[in-house]
Design an enzyme around this catalytic site. Structure first.
Site, mmCIF file in Angstrom:
data_model
loop_
_atom_site.group_PDB
_atom_site.id
_atom_site.type_symbol
_atom_site.label_atom_id
_atom_site.label_comp_id
_atom_site.label_asym_id
_atom_site.label_seq_id
_atom_site.Cartn_x
_atom_site.Cartn_y
_atom_site.Cartn_z
ATOM 1 N N SER A 39 0.852 -1.190 0.000
ATOM 2 C CA SER A 39 0.000 0.000 0.000
ATOM 3 C C SER A 39 0.880 1.229 0.000
ATOM 4 O O SER A 39 2.016 1.194 0.499
ATOM 5 C CB SER A 39 -0.884 0.008 1.254
ATOM 6 O OG SER A 39 -1.527 1.262 1.419
ATOM 7 N N TYR A 46 -1.980 -0.135 10.552
ATOM 8 C CA TYR A 46 -2.054 -0.600 9.161
ATOM 9 C C TYR A 46 -0.794 -0.213 8.398
ATOM 10 O O TYR A 46 -0.178 -1.050 7.713
ATOM 11 C CB TYR A 46 -3.284 -0.014 8.470
ATOM 12 C CG TYR A 46 -3.371 -0.405 7.014
ATOM 13 C CD1 TYR A 46 -3.704 -1.708 6.649
ATOM 14 C CD2 TYR A 46 -3.106 0.520 6.002
ATOM 15 C CE1 TYR A 46 -3.775 -2.081 5.316
ATOM 16 C CE2 TYR A 46 -3.174 0.157 4.673
ATOM 17 C CZ TYR A 46 -3.509 -1.145 4.335
ATOM 18 O OH TYR A 46 -3.565 -1.505 3.010
#
Length: 234
Positions: A133, A146
């Site tokens: 990501s 995250y």
């Protein structure tokens, strides 16, 4: 086009979103493809296999290895895509939920690598793709756990690249905001692609980046691709 004809691929989290798009591209490119997911979707195509697997469980990954080996043979393409999001303030969040993120996004990928990459090394060739990501290495409020999981995943990817070259190529694909159910399925917190405000790319764009890396000549390694909406600043 059948650029991957004769190759065998395994995609974790391959029943929806980015994983489903990647599996579709692999199938269309001619690869015999196995999909591992908590709730694997049925596929009508030939040379497509669906397996139920919780990658947070070592026993489940061991069982997956046996099932894939028996039905398809060992893959020479491994796509570590399964992952979950979380949106919590560090001083208020739930450490049990944080552990779920780490177990899925980081340890789950490590379990898949440990199970399937030794076979690639023995065969003398293969590709491993990690879906990361743009959050990796990018601190932002409520996104610490995250982002940390994806940052750690990219360190693992680079370490693996150094350990397995020149036999196995390693690629990281880092998407920005993507039009999937990712935000709907976060463990806690709520966002949508719309309220983030940068627009969203379709998952097929991420899958196209994966296919691009896999289809390079054997002597060419594409190690990191970032793909995101043009308006997204990070």
């Amino acid at each position: 086009m059948q650029e991957l004809k004769g190759r065998r691929a395994l995609v974790s989290g391959g029943s929806s979103g980015i994983g489903q798009a990647i599996a579709g591209h692999l199938i269309n490119a001619g690869a015999e493809t196995a999909i591992a997911d908590l709730q694997p979707a049925a596929h009508a195509s030939e040379n497509v296999y669906a397996f139920q697997c919780d990658i947070t469980s070592g026993a489940a990954v061991d069982a997956l290895f046996t099932q894939v080996s028996e039905r398809m043979g060992l893959p020479d393409i491994l796509v570590c895509n399964a992952g979950r999001g979380i949106h919590e303030k560090l001083t208020e969040g739930d450490p049990e939920k944080w552990q779920q993120i780490i177990d899925t996004n980081l340890l789950g990928a490590l379990r898949m690598v440990r199970a399937f990459v030794p076979g690639m090394l023995e065969a003398g060739q293969g590709d491993v793709v990690f879906v990361s990501s743009v959050a990796a290495g990018q601190a932002y409020p409520y996104g610490g756990v995250y982002a940390a999981s994806k940052s750690a995943l990219e360190v693992i990817a680079e370490t693996l690249r150094l350990e397995v070259l020149p036999k196995v190529r390693v690629t990281v694909v880092a998407p920005g905001v993507t039009d999937t159910a990712f935000f709907k399925n976060t463990i806690s917190g709520f966002h949508t692609a719309e309220d983030i405000g940068y627009g969203a790319i379709p998952p097929e764009e991420v899958a196209g980046a994966v296919l691009y890396a896999l289809c390079r000549p054997p002597e060419v390694s594409v190690n990191h691709i970032t793909v995101r909406p043009t308006l997204q600043p990070f």
